[in-house]
Enzyme design. Structure first.
Site, PDB file in Angstrom:
ATOM      1  N   SER A 157      13.875  -9.532  -8.874  1.00 17.91           N
ATOM      2  CA  SER A 157      12.587 -10.244  -8.563  1.00 17.91           C
ATOM      3  C   SER A 157      11.513 -10.575  -7.594  1.00 17.91           C
ATOM      4  O   SER A 157      12.179 -10.538  -6.284  1.00 17.91           O
ATOM      5  CB  SER A 157      11.875 -11.677  -9.846  1.00 17.91           C
TER       6      SER A 157
ATOM      7  N   GLU B  45       8.211 -10.531  -4.782  1.00 20.43           N
ATOM      8  CA  GLU B  45       6.660 -11.319  -3.875  1.00 20.43           C
ATOM      9  C   GLU B  45       6.223 -10.505  -3.346  1.00 20.43           C
ATOM     10  O   GLU B  45       6.760  -9.555  -2.444  1.00 20.43           O
ATOM     11  CB  GLU B  45       7.449 -12.371  -4.025  1.00 20.43           C
TER      12      GLU B  45
ATOM     13  N   HIS C 298      15.392 -13.396  -5.797  1.00 20.25           N
ATOM     14  CA  HIS C 298      13.724 -13.388  -5.425  1.00 20.25           C
ATOM     15  C   HIS C 298      13.589 -12.707  -4.164  1.00 20.25           C
ATOM     16  O   HIS C 298      13.665 -13.481  -2.777  1.00 20.25           O
ATOM     17  CB  HIS C 298      13.641 -14.487  -6.025  1.00 20.25           C
TER      18      HIS C 298
ATOM     19  N   PHE D   9       7.262 -17.994  11.246  1.00 20.38           N
ATOM     20  CA  PHE D   9       7.347 -18.941   9.979  1.00 20.38           C
ATOM     21  C   PHE D   9       8.038 -20.308   9.336  1.00 20.38           C
ATOM     22  O   PHE D   9       8.201 -21.582   8.931  1.00 20.38           O
ATOM     23  CB  PHE D   9       7.764 -17.316   8.839  1.00 20.38           C
TER      24      PHE D   9
ATOM     25  N   ASP E 115      -0.493 -25.427   0.387  1.00 20.78           N
ATOM     26  CA  ASP E 115      -1.206 -26.404   1.963  1.00 20.78           C
ATOM     27  C   ASP E 115      -3.159 -26.112   2.116  1.00 20.78           C
ATOM     28  O   ASP E 115      -2.304 -24.433   2.074  1.00 20.78           O
ATOM     29  CB  ASP E 115      -0.599 -25.922   3.363  1.00 20.78           C
TER      30      ASP E 115
END
Ligand code: FAD
Length: 279
Positions: A10, A12, A260, A210, A103
């Site tokens: 999958s 994103e 993913h 990140f 967040d």
């Protein structure tokens, strides 16, 4: 030649902010559809900041004939607001959600009527029954705000008890953390599919920033190698492809249910990794 076991994928995306970004993402999606993803998901800015962009991108993916999942975050949200979002998503034909706390950017007060993602999952189930397949987030390397690894695992179990069907992990580069997390879930009787989230390595400074922010560990040997490459982006990309393909191989061999990919709205690295995996 060894047989390649197929593993579903999958992918994103995040919602683009400009018309040029929308066009570029459309082209990126067409390239990635070659992987026949189980679904494509679209992130949702905490506090609802990207709601329009998220829903528009989800609508575009559905119109292209591909199953789409909308992320939904609850921090700062009201029940009434989420009720409206669920109605909109249902009317659009969305069948899968990624339910998150989110967040808030610093400077925003918390407020809102939901405290944790488990509250959102319970609310979605109470409001819409089994209309949606609900994904939740999992943290093999422990969520940065968790009081302890045990409390984080309990928080994960609470999301499953509230009605989550499956989970996607924060990205990681240490497969042991993932396998240990799955074992710990099994031991607790928490048995939903936990899909590893895969972050391709294409840039060094962005990845370090990140990782520090979201609590994903960048192993010392990877960090030092990336630092050593300096501005040599070709070497960073070549190294990243080797490291992440190897990680995916380990996950596939160890029985991960699917992969993913966090695409960052780019196709090249994901396509190359999947090609090397024989997918
Ligand atoms: P929760 O599951 O609520 O956990 C948050 C913290 O609270 C954890 O430390 C947990 O241990 C603790 N906790 C939970 N319940 C309890 C309890 N009952 N008692 C005590 N402590 C508790 N962010 C976005 O803004 N938009 C997105 O689209 C998005 N997509 C994501 C997709 C994935 C696959 C992942 C892994 C993360 C995503 N995030 C996104 C980031 C996510 O919102 C943050 O990691 C956020 O800090 C936590 O969200 P959560 O849903 O995991 O929260």
């Amino acid at each position: 030649m060894t047989a390649v076991s197929p593993i579903p994928v999958s992918i994103e995306f995040f919602p683009p902010k400009t018309p040029e970004g929308v066009d570029k993402l459309r082209a990126v999606r067409q390239q990635l559809y070659a992987l026949q993803p189980e679904f494509c998901s679209v992130t949702f800015g905490a506090g609802g900041s990207t709601q329009e962009g998220t829903f528009n991108t989800v609508r575009d993916i559905l119109a292209e004939g591909v199953p789409a999942a909308s992320h939904l975050s609850c921090i700062g949200a009201t029940r009434e607001g989420v009720r409206g979002q669920l109605a909109t998503l249902k009317a659009m034909g969305v069948q899968r959600l990624v339910a998150l706390r989110g967040d808030l950017p610093s400077g925003y007060g918390a407020g809102g009527e939901f405290q944790y993602a488990s509250d959102l999952v319970a609310f979605i189930r109470a409001e819409t029954g089994d209309d949606f397949h609900i994904e939740v987030a999992a943290y093999p390397e422990i969520h940065p705000q968790a009081k302890s690894p045990e409390s984080d695992l309990k928080a994960f179990a609470a999301k499953v008890r509230a009605g989550a069907n499956s989970a996607i992990t924060q990205y990681f580069y240490n497969s042991d953390a993932y396998f240990r997390f799955v074992e710990d879930c099994d031991a607790l009787g928490v048995q939903i599919p936990v899909v590893p989230g895969i972050m391709p390595i294409t840039s060094s400074t962005q990845l370090m920033r990140f990782s520090d922010a979201c609590g994903a560990e960048l192993p010392r040997w990877i960090r030092l190698r990336l630092q050593g490459f300096g501005d040599d982006t070709a070497s960073i990309k070549a190294f990243g492809l080797d490291v992440v393909t190897d990680l995916c191989e380990q996950l596939r061999a160890g029985g991960a249910p699917s992969l993913h990919f966090y695409t960052m709205n780019q196709s090249a690295a994901v396509l190359e990794i999947c090609d090397r995996l024989g997918l």
